[in-house]
Scaffold this motif. Sequence first.
Motif, PDB file in Angstrom:
ATOM      1  N   ALA A 257      -0.950   9.282  -6.685  1.00 26.92           N
ATOM      2  CA  ALA A 257      -1.122   8.177  -6.569  1.00 26.92           C
ATOM      3  C   ALA A 257      -1.759   7.150  -6.004  1.00 26.92           C
ATOM      4  CB  ALA A 257       0.467   7.456  -8.358  1.00 26.92           C
ATOM      5  N   ALA A 258      -2.091   6.038  -5.440  1.00 26.04           N
ATOM      6  CA  ALA A 258      -2.753   4.983  -4.753  1.00 26.04           C
ATOM      7  C   ALA A 258      -2.494   3.687  -5.455  1.00 26.04           C
ATOM      8  CB  ALA A 258      -4.247   5.386  -4.621  1.00 26.04           C
ATOM      9  N   PHE A 259      -1.186   2.867  -4.956  1.00 21.31           N
ATOM     10  CA  PHE A 259      -0.968   1.447  -5.371  1.00 21.31           C
ATOM     11  C   PHE A 259      -1.568   0.855  -4.051  1.00 21.31           C
ATOM     12  CE2 PHE A 259       1.543   3.096  -8.775  1.00 21.31           C
ATOM     13  CZ  PHE A 259       1.889   4.043  -8.179  1.00 21.31           C
ATOM     14  N   GLY A 260      -2.424  -0.589  -4.105  1.00 21.86           N
ATOM     15  CA  GLY A 260      -2.574  -1.622  -3.275  1.00 21.86           C
ATOM     16  C   GLY A 260      -3.524  -1.320  -2.413  1.00 21.86           C
TER      17      GLY A 260
ATOM     18  N   VAL B  54       0.437  -0.787   0.163  1.00 18.52           N
ATOM     19  CA  VAL B  54       0.408  -0.030  -0.153  1.00 18.52           C
ATOM     20  C   VAL B  54       0.539   0.573  -0.119  1.00 18.52           C
ATOM     21  CG1 VAL B  54      -1.536   1.041   1.373  1.00 18.52           C
ATOM     22  CG2 VAL B  54      -1.880  -0.966   1.212  1.00 18.52           C
ATOM     23  N   LYS B  55       0.703   2.174  -0.918  1.00 20.23           N
ATOM     24  CA  LYS B  55       1.378   3.321  -0.801  1.00 20.23           C
ATOM     25  C   LYS B  55       0.405   4.846  -1.178  1.00 20.23           C
ATOM     26  CE  LYS B  55       4.774   2.643  -3.821  1.00 20.23           C
ATOM     27  NZ  LYS B  55       6.336   2.731  -4.284  1.00 20.23           N
ATOM     28  N   LEU B  56       0.736   6.067  -0.884  1.00 17.94           N
ATOM     29  CA  LEU B  56       0.259   6.898  -1.407  1.00 17.94           C
ATOM     30  C   LEU B  56       1.311   7.848  -2.155  1.00 17.94           C
ATOM     31  CD1 LEU B  56      -2.041   7.573   0.799  1.00 17.94           C
ATOM     32  CD2 LEU B  56      -3.048   6.824  -1.234  1.00 17.94           C
ATOM     33  N   VAL B  57       1.879   8.310  -3.055  1.00 20.56           N
ATOM     34  CA  VAL B  57       2.608   9.095  -3.675  1.00 20.56           C
ATOM     35  C   VAL B  57       2.014  10.102  -4.162  1.00 20.56           C
ATOM     36  CG1 VAL B  57       4.658   8.897  -5.240  1.00 20.56           C
ATOM     37  CG2 VAL B  57       4.034   6.741  -4.001  1.00 20.56           C
ATOM     38  N   GLU B  58       2.746  11.640  -3.805  1.00 18.33           N
ATOM     39  CA  GLU B  58       1.936  12.581  -4.420  1.00 18.33           C
ATOM     40  C   GLU B  58       3.508  13.189  -5.170  1.00 18.33           C
ATOM     41  OE1 GLU B  58       0.930  12.969   0.145  1.00 18.33           O
ATOM     42  OE2 GLU B  58       2.718  12.179  -0.361  1.00 18.33           O
ATOM     43  N   SER B  59       2.549  13.424  -5.991  1.00 19.73           N
ATOM     44  CA  SER B  59       3.786  14.662  -7.226  1.00 19.73           C
ATOM     45  C   SER B  59       3.241  15.862  -7.886  1.00 19.73           C
ATOM     46  CB  SER B  59       4.135  13.595  -7.952  1.00 19.73           C
ATOM     47  OG  SER B  59       3.461  13.492  -8.838  1.00 19.73           O
TER      48      SER B  59
ATOM     49  N   TYR C  60      -4.417   6.805   6.837  1.00 16.46           N
ATOM     50  CA  TYR C  60      -2.898   5.869   6.074  1.00 16.46           C
ATOM     51  C   TYR C  60      -2.836   7.680   5.105  1.00 16.46           C
ATOM     52  CZ  TYR C  60       0.800   3.156   3.450  1.00 16.46           C
ATOM     53  OH  TYR C  60       2.299   3.110   2.663  1.00 16.46           O
ATOM     54  N   TRP C  61      -1.681   8.076   5.301  1.00 19.32           N
ATOM     55  CA  TRP C  61      -0.671   8.972   4.335  1.00 19.32           C
ATOM     56  C   TRP C  61       0.346   9.295   4.487  1.00 19.32           C
ATOM     57  CZ3 TRP C  61      -3.284  14.203   6.182  1.00 19.32           C
ATOM     58  CH2 TRP C  61      -4.369  13.924   6.802  1.00 19.32           C
ATOM     59  N   GLY C  62       0.376  10.197   2.550  1.00 21.98           N
ATOM     60  CA  GLY C  62       1.681   9.390   1.548  1.00 21.98           C
ATOM     61  C   GLY C  62       2.356  10.840   2.151  1.00 21.98           C
ATOM     62  N   GLN C  63       4.032  10.744   2.070  1.00 19.53           N
ATOM     63  CA  GLN C  63       4.999  11.559   2.008  1.00 19.53           C
ATOM     64  C   GLN C  63       4.500  13.041   2.235  1.00 19.53           C
ATOM     65  OE1 GLN C  63       8.161   9.337   0.715  1.00 19.53           O
ATOM     66  NE2 GLN C  63       8.409   8.097   2.795  1.00 19.53           N
ATOM     67  N   GLY C  64       4.309  13.491   1.132  1.00 21.25           N
ATOM     68  CA  GLY C  64       4.362  14.931   1.212  1.00 21.25           C
ATOM     69  C   GLY C  64       4.408  15.579  -0.032  1.00 21.25           C
ATOM     70  N   THR C  65       4.051  16.896  -0.437  1.00 25.07           N
ATOM     71  CA  THR C  65       5.053  17.066  -2.033  1.00 25.07           C
ATOM     72  C   THR C  65       4.946  18.746  -1.365  1.00 25.07           C
ATOM     73  OG1 THR C  65       5.183  17.864  -4.401  1.00 25.07           O
ATOM     74  CG2 THR C  65       3.230  17.555  -3.286  1.00 25.07           C
ATOM     75  N   GLN C  66       5.638  19.648  -1.453  1.00 24.31           N
ATOM     76  CA  GLN C  66       6.106  20.756  -0.821  1.00 24.31           C
ATOM     77  C   GLN C  66       5.564  22.293  -2.576  1.00 24.31           C
ATOM     78  OE1 GLN C  66       7.533  22.593   2.020  1.00 24.31           O
ATOM     79  NE2 GLN C  66       7.028  24.160   0.978  1.00 24.31           N
ATOM     80  N   VAL C  67       5.147  22.734  -1.678  1.00 24.90           N
ATOM     81  CA  VAL C  67       4.363  23.907  -2.517  1.00 24.90           C
ATOM     82  C   VAL C  67       4.763  25.457  -2.369  1.00 24.90           C
ATOM     83  CG1 VAL C  67       2.609  25.029  -3.229  1.00 24.90           C
ATOM     84  CG2 VAL C  67       3.053  22.639  -2.687  1.00 24.90           C
TER      85      VAL C  67
END
Length: 130
Positions: free
Chosen positions: A23-26, A2-7, A119-126
């Motif tokens: 993007a949600a995986f799993g 399971v992963k959440l990947v922000e971009s 479940y949280w992703g790692q985040g993306t800086q704006v």
Amino acid sequence: QVKLVESGGGLVQPGGSLTLSCAAFGFGREYHAIGWFRKAPGKEREGIACVRRRDDNTYYADSMKGRFSISIEHFNNTVYLQMKNLEPEDQAIYFCAADRVAASGDNYVVGGLKAQYDYWGQGTQVTVSA
């Protein structure tokens, strides 16, 4: 896995636009909602918008209506956050999070939708700066 990947984060000038991807995986269908949140230095984490899986209904925090738009593409399990007319006050780390089935997490009410985001992703800086 399971992963959440922000971009999609980065540097933008005031008044500019960005589109973030999560993007949600799993996860398959095993989640109730996915939401976008942000955390600025010295401030509490706040909810921006979320989308409910079963009907794709979207919900927005009152202060985020108008400039932020959330959408989901099921074929690639990706949730987007379109942001326009960005202001320096929007500078933050942006996270996506999932309210998974049969899991307990942080309670949030975003735009009237109550969910437990576990479940949280790692985040993306704006960064919004001239």
